[in-house]
Design an enzyme around this catalytic site. Sequence first.
Site, PDB file in Angstrom:
ATOM      1  N   HIS A   1       0.817  -1.228   0.000  1.00 49.31           N
ATOM      2  CA  HIS A   1       0.000   0.000   0.000  1.00 49.31           C
ATOM      3  C   HIS A   1       0.844   1.270   0.000  1.00 49.31           C
ATOM      4  CE1 HIS A   1       0.723  -0.380   4.364  1.00 49.31           C
ATOM      5  NE2 HIS A   1       0.527   0.927   4.431  1.00 49.31           N
ATOM      6  N   ASP A   2       2.016   1.214   0.610  1.00 46.72           N
ATOM      7  CA  ASP A   2       2.855   2.414   0.691  1.00 46.72           C
ATOM      8  C   ASP A   2       4.050   2.362  -0.264  1.00 46.72           C
ATOM      9  OD1 ASP A   2       1.550   4.133   2.444  1.00 46.72           O
ATOM     10  OD2 ASP A   2       2.468   3.275   4.242  1.00 46.72           O
TER      11      ASP A   2
ATOM     12  N   LYS B   1       5.974   5.424  -1.341  1.00 41.51           N
ATOM     13  CA  LYS B   1       6.917   6.151  -0.480  1.00 41.51           C
ATOM     14  C   LYS B   1       8.337   6.095  -1.038  1.00 41.51           C
ATOM     15  CE  LYS B   1       4.405   6.220   3.934  1.00 41.51           C
ATOM     16  NZ  LYS B   1       4.294   5.660   5.294  1.00 41.51           N
TER      17      LYS B   1
ATOM     18  N   HIS C   1      -5.892   4.369  -0.122  1.00 40.60           N
ATOM     19  CA  HIS C   1      -5.881   3.908   1.277  1.00 40.60           C
ATOM     20  C   HIS C   1      -5.933   5.050   2.290  1.00 40.60           C
ATOM     21  CE1 HIS C   1      -1.485   4.386   0.720  1.00 40.60           C
ATOM     22  NE2 HIS C   1      -1.400   4.486   2.035  1.00 40.60           N
ATOM     23  N   HIS C   2      -5.787   6.320   1.850  1.00 39.56           N
ATOM     24  CA  HIS C   2      -5.969   7.449   2.781  1.00 39.56           C
ATOM     25  C   HIS C   2      -7.255   8.231   2.511  1.00 39.56           C
ATOM     26  CE1 HIS C   2      -2.214   6.920   4.911  1.00 39.56           C
ATOM     27  NE2 HIS C   2      -1.546   6.850   3.759  1.00 39.56           N
TER      28      HIS C   2
ATOM     29  N   ASP D   1      -4.090  -0.182   8.145  1.00 41.62           N
ATOM     30  CA  ASP D   1      -2.903   0.680   8.183  1.00 41.62           C
ATOM     31  C   ASP D   1      -2.947   1.623   9.388  1.00 41.62           C
ATOM     32  OD1 ASP D   1      -0.556   2.005   7.252  1.00 41.62           O
ATOM     33  OD2 ASP D   1      -1.787   3.499   6.227  1.00 41.62           O
TER      34      ASP D   1
ATOM     35  N   HIS E   1       2.483  10.196  -1.975  1.00 40.87           N
ATOM     36  CA  HIS E   1       2.852   8.772  -2.066  1.00 40.87           C
ATOM     37  C   HIS E   1       1.705   7.917  -2.602  1.00 40.87           C
ATOM     38  CE1 HIS E   1       0.878   8.187   1.931  1.00 40.87           C
ATOM     39  NE2 HIS E   1       0.868   6.904   1.657  1.00 40.87           N
TER      40      HIS E   1
END
Length: 413
Positions: free
Chosen positions: A256-257, A260, A311-312, A354, A285
């Site tokens: 998911h990240d 980054k 996801h955010h 998360d 990201h």
Amino acid sequence: MTIPEGVGAELATRLLSQVEALNHHKDVDTILDRVLLLARQITGADAGSIFLVQNDVLRFSYVHNDTLFSKNTTDRAVYADFSVPIDRSSIVGNVASTGETLVIDDAYALDPDLPYRFNSSYDGRSGYHTRSMLTLPLRSTQDRLVGVMQLINARDSSGNVVPFDRESASVLPILANNAAIAIERGIMTRELILRMMKMAELRDPTETGAHVQRVGAYSAEIYKRWAQDRVEDGHGNDADEFRRTADLIRLAAMLHDAGKVGIPDAILKKPGKLDDEEFGRMKWHTVLGARLFLNATSELDVMCRDISLNHHEKWAGGGYPGMIPDLTIDTPIKVSTKTGTDIPLSARITGLADVYDALVSPRCYKEPWPEGKVLDLIHKESGNQFDPDVVRAFMEIHDVILAIRDKYRDAGH
Ligand code: C2E
Ligand code: SIN
Ligand code: SIN
Ligand code: FE
Ligand code: FE
């Protein structure tokens, strides 16, 4: 693949097609689950477990038990964390050391002259009674030992525990060899993802990637709970479809990240709070991650893109990055906020997993929060930041969540 003599054509055909189906799964946990199910269908075993060779020991990796566990949910025992030495003192250790299958009719009546003992402590704790056992090595090509599978308590058609029969014992090596190859592939997939995330997010080769494994496992288990409620309600999708999705969610959530990778260390590893400009760059990201999967060639790519990008986002709106018509432009124009089911289910689930993991863990910018405070925040944000159905599924499997945390600990904690 050759079928041993004396094996019925019907059993052989069924076996071949089911062994082939192992190739449809990508993640090692799903593969272990399918291998155990298949081995238990062939032998009538009530229970079974798989130990995988890891750092020269046998690490307990998966378990089924029809008597002790509910059939439709993951039991937290699946995430139990213990290892057995590869030596001749235990049954599984003996099978790993010698490479020989052991068929035992009564675990409590072993000849005391044998080098190995039955470890009855699990029976003692669980109230289960182990009697018959079939323990066999899982060897891939070149005879590499991948692990050991232990099947427990064969049952006859009326459900009585009986010794394992010869016919089923003769078929198992075919399954075991193909299972070992599928398991190796699953392990390699996970390791590739872990390595990619070490580069992207951590840039620290000593990091274990434990939090990445946790977010993957939480997400897969939350999804399975969410899906189970739909199966019970009689919604269209069938159990196979849900299992395939859970398999993909685990791997995609681990990534998911991935975006980054494009965030400079000065921001990513800043010990204190980010200022507005820094946080603005950090939000990027999500888009950077989605770009890695823009040329989606598989369902896994599509899910990776959905999760990276979304996801955010927040259920009631106000998350980031929002609706962006063109992800390839460097100064993206957000046309509107996303809410509710604009946000893919996989991302709603990973978003909760998360945040839970970020809050209970130490970060370079914050202390870990106590569990109770985290659960309070999640309840409070149900319907705001989080999808209430996803929160409900999460709360229903809280014991499994804790077992996952315990299994994938950060090094040094
Ligand atoms: P992360 O550390 O993996 O955190 C993921 C998400 O968990 C955060 O997304 C946020 O929703 C939640 N979270 C983490 N800590 C807290 C907290 O103390 N309170 C609350 N209510 N929620 C929290 P967010 O905020 O969009 O941040 C995304 C990423 O940006 C974080 O990932 C982290 O890498 C970075 N980040 C955010 N704030 C800071 C900061 O103050 N300092 C540094 N160095 N990095 C930060
Ligand atoms: C164990 O559960 O410790 C191993 C079981 C065995 O002795 O085979
Ligand atoms: C799904 O049924 O897989 C998605 C529905 C939703 O986004 O809630
Ligand atoms: Fe993120
Ligand atoms: Fe994260």
